[in-house]
Design an enzyme around this catalytic site. Structure first.
Site, PDB file in Angstrom:
ATOM      1  N   ALA A 134       0.814  -1.216   0.000  1.00  0.00           N
ATOM      2  CA  ALA A 134       0.000   0.000   0.000  1.00  0.00           C
ATOM      3  C   ALA A 134       0.847   1.265   0.000  1.00  0.00           C
ATOM      4  O   ALA A 134       0.331   2.359   0.182  1.00  0.00           O
ATOM      5  CB  ALA A 134      -0.933  -0.003   1.207  1.00  0.00           C
ATOM      6  N   GLN A 135       2.160   1.116  -0.202  1.00  0.00           N
ATOM      7  CA  GLN A 135       3.030   2.286  -0.289  1.00  0.00           C
ATOM      8  C   GLN A 135       2.883   2.934  -1.671  1.00  0.00           C
ATOM      9  O   GLN A 135       2.428   2.302  -2.633  1.00  0.00           O
ATOM     10  CB  GLN A 135       4.486   1.877  -0.060  1.00  0.00           C
ATOM     11  CG  GLN A 135       4.749   1.170   1.255  1.00  0.00           C
ATOM     12  CD  GLN A 135       5.009   2.120   2.410  1.00  0.00           C
ATOM     13  OE1 GLN A 135       5.187   3.316   2.229  1.00  0.00           O
ATOM     14  NE2 GLN A 135       5.017   1.590   3.611  1.00  0.00           N
ATOM     15  N   HIS A 209       6.813  -6.307   9.690  1.00  0.00           N
ATOM     16  CA  HIS A 209       5.597  -7.119   9.508  1.00  0.00           C
ATOM     17  C   HIS A 209       5.899  -8.460   8.807  1.00  0.00           C
ATOM     18  O   HIS A 209       5.625  -8.647   7.626  1.00  0.00           O
ATOM     19  CB  HIS A 209       4.457  -6.356   8.845  1.00  0.00           C
ATOM     20  CG  HIS A 209       4.772  -5.528   7.635  1.00  0.00           C
ATOM     21  ND1 HIS A 209       5.501  -5.983   6.561  1.00  0.00           N
ATOM     22  CD2 HIS A 209       4.405  -4.255   7.325  1.00  0.00           C
ATOM     23  CE1 HIS A 209       5.570  -5.048   5.647  1.00  0.00           C
ATOM     24  NE2 HIS A 209       4.924  -3.991   6.083  1.00  0.00           N
ATOM     25  N   ALA A 213       4.553  -8.712   2.490  1.00  0.00           N
ATOM     26  CA  ALA A 213       5.411  -7.979   1.552  1.00  0.00           C
ATOM     27  C   ALA A 213       6.838  -8.519   1.529  1.00  0.00           C
ATOM     28  O   ALA A 213       7.810  -7.767   1.515  1.00  0.00           O
ATOM     29  CB  ALA A 213       5.408  -6.485   1.866  1.00  0.00           C
ATOM     30  N   GLY A 242      -5.642 -10.979  13.079  1.00  0.00           N
ATOM     31  CA  GLY A 242      -6.577 -11.973  12.608  1.00  0.00           C
ATOM     32  C   GLY A 242      -6.943 -11.821  11.149  1.00  0.00           C
ATOM     33  O   GLY A 242      -7.718 -12.616  10.608  1.00  0.00           O
ATOM     34  N   ILE A 243      -6.387 -10.817  10.478  1.00  0.00           N
ATOM     35  CA  ILE A 243      -6.659 -10.554   9.069  1.00  0.00           C
ATOM     36  C   ILE A 243      -5.419 -10.826   8.219  1.00  0.00           C
ATOM     37  O   ILE A 243      -5.478 -11.509   7.198  1.00  0.00           O
ATOM     38  CB  ILE A 243      -7.119  -9.096   8.848  1.00  0.00           C
ATOM     39  CG1 ILE A 243      -8.340  -8.762   9.725  1.00  0.00           C
ATOM     40  CG2 ILE A 243      -7.395  -8.831   7.375  1.00  0.00           C
ATOM     41  CD1 ILE A 243      -9.566  -9.586   9.411  1.00  0.00           C
ATOM     42  N   HIS A 244      -4.296 -10.297   8.632  1.00  0.00           N
ATOM     43  CA  HIS A 244      -3.089 -10.349   7.819  1.00  0.00           C
ATOM     44  C   HIS A 244      -2.456 -11.741   7.744  1.00  0.00           C
ATOM     45  O   HIS A 244      -1.831 -12.070   6.727  1.00  0.00           O
ATOM     46  CB  HIS A 244      -2.050  -9.351   8.361  1.00  0.00           C
ATOM     47  CG  HIS A 244      -2.278  -7.942   7.932  1.00  0.00           C
ATOM     48  ND1 HIS A 244      -3.269  -7.157   8.480  1.00  0.00           N
ATOM     49  CD2 HIS A 244      -1.661  -7.178   7.003  1.00  0.00           C
ATOM     50  CE1 HIS A 244      -3.243  -5.968   7.918  1.00  0.00           C
ATOM     51  NE2 HIS A 244      -2.277  -5.946   7.009  1.00  0.00           N
ATOM     52  N   ASP A 267       0.220  -1.889  13.114  1.00  0.00           N
ATOM     53  CA  ASP A 267       0.246  -1.357  11.748  1.00  0.00           C
ATOM     54  C   ASP A 267      -1.053  -0.613  11.432  1.00  0.00           C
ATOM     55  O   ASP A 267      -1.519  -0.602  10.286  1.00  0.00           O
ATOM     56  CB  ASP A 267       0.496  -2.468  10.725  1.00  0.00           C
ATOM     57  CG  ASP A 267       0.989  -1.939   9.376  1.00  0.00           C
ATOM     58  OD1 ASP A 267       1.407  -0.769   9.322  1.00  0.00           O
ATOM     59  OD2 ASP A 267       0.936  -2.688   8.389  1.00  0.00           O
ATOM     60  N   LEU A 300      -4.246  -5.626   0.978  1.00  0.00           N
ATOM     61  CA  LEU A 300      -4.366  -5.158   2.360  1.00  0.00           C
ATOM     62  C   LEU A 300      -3.521  -3.908   2.558  1.00  0.00           C
ATOM     63  O   LEU A 300      -2.413  -3.801   2.036  1.00  0.00           O
ATOM     64  CB  LEU A 300      -3.920  -6.255   3.337  1.00  0.00           C
ATOM     65  CG  LEU A 300      -4.858  -7.449   3.481  1.00  0.00           C
ATOM     66  CD1 LEU A 300      -4.226  -8.522   4.358  1.00  0.00           C
ATOM     67  CD2 LEU A 300      -6.208  -7.028   4.065  1.00  0.00           C
TER      68      LEU A 300
END
Length: 374
Positions: A134-135, A209, A213, A242-244, A267, A300
């Site tokens: 998302a950068q 993270h 990525a 719980g998403i990533h 994040d 995401l």
């Protein structure tokens, strides 16, 4: 202040004892003055205040906006959720924008209800153009020690972490020159095992993270993650919203690195604490629905789950032991930021930040910020 009848986190477990604070720091009972302020922690865990070393914003504010008033907004929201020390992350942006963000951060003095700002995290712009996530790809550039130092001067030395893709031109030279000045992390990268291992030996010490990525694990092309595991000084941060990441992979990370090297992060975006809608992140629109945030192509785009919720999810939904999760949200980030002599544990002489959690539900019951109840 005196916190009584709570199960106090010791670093490796819990013990039933009272906690004393005076003049904003934890003190021994012998040094504690008589106080009428007593907090009954019956039925609660008493843990250190959480430390988030990677989040972009909350409550409508973002560190990259470079506005002092927005940092106060973030500080108040984070403290209300038990995050008593924060290290916000900037994005892949032009130098002048990063300088303004650094200046705004350097001017920040927290109010009584606001988290301390203990550093900044430069997530971009020295990343791979092939793993931007998302950068903003328009501002990606090669690692530049001179540029980083100019930004660091503007921030009065607040940048504690800088992210790079080690395979990019100039990355190895950057690591060799800068590793004694700032903690270098690998992020938004296509690095293979050999490149990562070589660059960790040059002085890089962190993973941004984990899993996201970067190349995944594979038995013939292992990627950079095993190189990080094999270097004992490298710490790894992970988004446990719980998403990533699937719970099994979060558990695997704790198994690989051990709970002394894992760091929980949120994040979060500026949308954390707000309702569903469309928000800005580094010049791109982010659509938020529930706990999911995406950019236009569906990728995401960070999280809207603050660090306290990530701690809950890690324990409740991912079966990470409570002791391990607390370490990963308190003393481990403090060590990575070089502030463990003053924060991250409930010990005499350290800043009196603490959180009371219901023992049955892990619900946040009370925040103690610099020795005062919020």
């Amino acid at each position: 202040m005196r916190i009584v009848n709570g199960d106090v986190f010791t670093g490796e477990g819990f013990e039933l004892r009272d906690v004393y604070a005076q003049n904003g720091v934890f003190v021994d009972v012998e040094a504690a003055a008589d106080t009428e302020e007593v907090i009954d922690a019956t039925g609660c865990y008493v843990i250190p205040g959480l430390i988030d070393l990677h989040f972009h914003g909350s409550a409508g504010a973002d560190i990259s906006d470079g506005k002092p008033e927005e940092i106060h907004t973030m500080g108040a929201y984070e403290a209300s959720r038990g995050i008593t020390a924060m290290c916000p992350a900037t994005m892949t942006l032009p130098e002048e924008v990063l300088i303004q963000a650094g200046k705004a951060a350097a001017s920040y003095v927290p109010a009584d209800n606001e988290a301390a700002l203990v550093g900044l995290n430069m997530e971009g712009p020295y990343i791979s153009p092939n793993k931007v996530g998302a950068q903003n790809p328009g501002h990606v550039r090669k690692p530049d020690a001179d540029e980083f130092r100019r930004i660091q001067v503007a921030a009065n030395g607040l940048f504690k972490l800088v992210d790079i893709a080690p395979e990019e031109l100039g990355a190895e030279e950057f690591i060799e020159e800068m590793h004694d000045e700032v903690r270098i992390s690998f992020a938004h990268t296509c690095a293979d095992y050999e490149t990562a291992a070589r660059c960790y030996n040059l002085g890089a010490r962190h993973v941004t993270h984990l899993y996201n990525a970067m190349p995944g694990l594979h038995h013939r092309t292992p990627g950079m993650i095993p190189a990080a595991v094999e270097h004992p000084e490298v710490t790894a941060e992970i988004i446990a919203d719980g998403i990533h990441i699937h719970p099994a992979m979060v558990r695997l990370a704790f198994t690989m690195f051990g709970d002394d090297r894992m760091i929980l992060i949120s994040d979060t975006l500026r949308a954390a604490g707000l309702e569903d809608g469309t928000y800005d992140l580094g010049g791109q629109d982010v659509i938020v629905r529930g706990y999911i945030a995406t950019i236009a192509n569906g990728a995401l785009a960070g999280s809207v789950s603050d660090l306290m919720r990530c701690l809950y999810v890690a324990v409740h939904d991912m079966d990470i032991p409570l002791v391990s999760a607390i370490k990963a949200a308190t003393i481990n980030p403090a060590k990575a930021l070089g502030i463990d002599n003053e924060r991250g544990s409930i010990e005499t002489g350290k800043v009196a930040d603490a959180v009371l959690l219901d023992k049955e539900t892990l619900e946040l019951k009370q925040v103690i910020l610099r020795g005062k109840a919020l």
